[in-house]
Design a protein around this motif. Structure first.
Motif: not given
Ligand code: ATP
Ligand code: MG
Lengths: 283, 358
Positions: B251-253, B260-262, B342-348
């Motif tokens: 659930t987190a990076a 930890a980033i959700q 914002e979580p939606e701006n994270l690229h994994v």
């Protein structure tokens, strides 16, 4: 150099003036000799100021067969021969070398580099080196005493081919590509693009080659036995030897003066292109 | 007007393959921009469409016709080159009409078409001039005009604006966009300019090392880059990429510094694995220290007026992060900033293959 020193100015001018005098003096003497009659020219000291016989000498020389007792053809005929030979050499050299350069730069064909080097090697074979075999060939082809015989062996030129090759290499590839997209085939590209773009280079080459052709001595001497096919440069030499006794300097010098005119006219007429062709790089 | 289809197109120069099998379809009337680093094969691909390079493998179709073996002049294309390639010894009018003349279009028709095009491009006063008497922008327009008068089915542009100064570039960019909309001709435009890539086309093809990395609308590519390469290539300043791993429940990076980033959605398939975490500089938001996800120590601060670019390192680790903050932010090097995102701006991204996994 942007120096301003009066003494330096003086020296540079002096050098230039001496240079000009050195070059101009023989021409002046030639001109003066062509304005006196034969008797005056036989006396020492030679005159340094023009006399009144210019038109008379001109008439004698241009329409007469040069000298009394010589066998040369009329000088106008000799000049015409020289002119035709020089023109044939110029036009021939330019056409052949521009086409060879076109082939070498723009076409990929088998043995392309071999041909390139073969042309290159001819640089080492000017007409003087291959004069006997060339004479043989020309004689066998029955071209002695003809304009073809005078000009054809002097036409092939590696130097001019290289010059055009360099010119073509400066033309950006995109120009060819644009023309291809526009639908120009090889012929159109040559006539619509390459030829106009090398115009100044052609003019410059023409000046050089025309004078080269006009001043040919050894080759015309060999292939022309018929006096009516002689060239003016040869005839001057022949006139000197023509008569026992004193040479007729007035006529000889008039002939020499006439022989100088066409090259001068070509240089002056094409001067603008000439300078442009040798210096312009923007394409 | 017609569509262009690439079917496993390959190109080799001798033993070197530079284009490794490109697929894709460009729709009728569509404006596609090809972007990629220098040497990735953009020009080569474009020139294969034009017919200026042979196609080593695969097929290119324009309309319904396979054009592999067709002469450039028969492909119904027009191309604008980076150096314009105007015919230097011809006037503007002759430059524009040359192709039509060869095609034996009647004189009156040529005149009408050239004048019409000159009107559109505001070239009418210059028709009698030679290219050397024109400014860079005008030459560029003549090159465009030459393409337009031929009424091709496809326009090809190879970095047509890169020889212009910045201001003129903006102006010509808008003009090209308007023109393409107005004429509705299928177009391919090669560039390495970020702004041109984002704004000009309907779709963007990102090329890298002779492969298509991603082909989609510019906004899709910006918001959802499929690979690490696309993520860092599109956008300026480039996206920050941080090393990390997914938490054991996915659930987190977790960053190398331990924060930890959700994530917006748990990534069950990659639980516990090493990842690369991407954050765009403009998506980092300043916040109070207690809510912060990241602590950055400023190294260099660039004040651009409209915004401030912060070059920083991530909480003492060696990793550098760039943040873009709106407006003027007084900051000195060494100062500590807190950021959230914002979580939606994270690229994994998958750490090995560089593929997007969220
Ligand atoms: N004529 C050629 N012979 C051999 N290799 C070539 C040739 N033309 C291009 N290449 C190679 O093909 C690759 C792609 O070149 P291309 O010109 O398409 O790059 P590009 O993406 O347009 O780059 P740029 O942005 O610098 O213009 C390069 O690695 C280049 O070295
Ligand atoms: Mg390129």
């Amino acid at each position: 150099m942007v120096e301003n020193r009066p003494f330096l100015d003086f020296v540079t001018h002096l050098v230039l003036i001496v240079g000009i005098l050195l070059v101009a003096l023989p021409i002046w003497i030639m001109f003066v000799a062509s304005t006196h009659d034969a008797v005056r020219m036989a006396h020492v000291p030679l005159p340094l100021l023009p006399g009144g016989q210019f038109w008379e000498n001109l008439r004698l020389t241009f329409f007469g067969n040069g000298l009394k007792g010589s066998e040369t053809a009329a000088v106008w005929q000799l000049m015409l021969n020289s002119f035709i030979m020089a023109m044939m050499i110029s036009i021939g050299k330019i056409s052949i070398s521009i086409l060879s350069a076109y082939a070498i730069v723009y076409f990929r064909f088998p043995l392309r580099m071999t041909f390139f080097w073969m042309i290159f090697i001819t640089l080492m074979l000017p007409v003087e080196v291959r004069i006997v075999p060339t004479f043989e060939v020309v004689a066998n082809l029955g071209m002695l005493n003809s304009y073809w015989g005078l000009s054809v062996p002097l036409i092939a030129s590696a130097t001019a081919t290289f010059m055009f090759r360099q010119v073509f290499l400066t033309i950006p590839d995109e120009l060819l590509e644009s023309a291809r997209i526009d639908g120009a085939g090889p012929m159109r590209f040559f006539f619509d693009m390459l030829l106009p773009l090398s115009r100044t280079n052609i003019a410059a080459l023409f000046v050089i080659v025309f004078i080269y052709g006009w001043n040919q001595y050894l080759w015309p001497l060999l292939v022309t036995t018929d006096q009516s096919m002689g060239t003016i440069v040869i005839s001057i030499k022949q006139m000197l030897e023509a008569e026992t006794g004193s040479p007729q300097w007035n006529v000889i010098m008039m002939t020499a003066l006439l022989a100088m005119l066409p090259p001068v006219a070509v240089v002056i007429g094409m001067q603008k292109f000439f300078v442009k062709g040798l210096t312009e790089t923007e394409k | 007007m017609s569509k262009i289809k690439f079917d496993y197109v390959r190109k080799s120069y001798g033993p070197n393959e530079v284009i490794h099998g490109i697929n894709g379809t460009i729709e009728d009337g569509e404006f596609v921009v090809i972007v990629g680093p220098s040497g990735c094969g953009k020009s080569t691909l474009l020139r294969m469409v034009a017919g200026l390079e042979t196609i080593t493998g695969g097929e290119i179709k324009i309309g319904e016709k396979v054009v592999n073996k067709l002469e450039p002049a028969k492909r119904s294309i027009a191309m604008v080159f980076q150096n314009y390639a105007l015919y230097p010894h011809m006037t503007v009018f002759e430059n524009m009409s040359y192709g039509l003349k060869i095609r034996k279009v009647p004189k009156a028709e040529i005149k009408r078409r050239v004048e019409e095009t000159a009107e559109i491009l505001e070239l009418t006063p210059y028709l009698k001039r030679s290219p050397r008497e024109l400014s860079g922008g005008q030459r560029q327009r003549v090159a465009m005009g030459r393409a337009i008068v031929r009424e091709p089915e496809v326009f090809l542009f190879d970095e047509p604006l890169s020889n212009l100064d910045a201001k003129l570039r903006v102006q010509m960019r808008l003009e090209i966009k308007k023109l393409q909309e107005r004429l509705g001709i299928t177009s391919i435009y090669v560039t390495h300019d970020q702004v041109e890539a984002m704004t000009l086309g309907h779709r963007l093809m990102v090329l890298n090392g002779g492969n298509v990395e991603q082909f989609g609308t510019p906004i899709d590519i910006y918001l959802k880059p499929e690979t690490l390469f696309v993520a860092t290539f599109i956008g300026s300043p480039a996206m920050n990429i941080l090393d990390g791993r997914l938490s054991d429940d996915g659930t987190a990076a977790i960053l190398t510094t331990g924060e930890a980033i959700q994530l917006a959605k748990p990534l069950l398939s990659h639980k516990g694995q090493a990842i690369k975490l991407g954050m765009r500089p403009e998506h980092l938001i300043r916040c109070d220290a207690d809510k912060a996800l990241l602590y950055l120590n400023a190294d260099v601060v660039e004040q651009l007026g409209a915004d401030t670019i912060l070059h920083a390192n991530l909480g003492g680790s060696g990793e550098t992060v760039i943040a873009r903050i709106d407006g003027v932010v007084p900051a000195a090097s060494g100062e500590r900033f807190s950021f959230t995102i914002e979580p939606e701006n994270l690229h994994v991204f998958d750490s090995d293959k560089g593929k997007r996994i969220n």
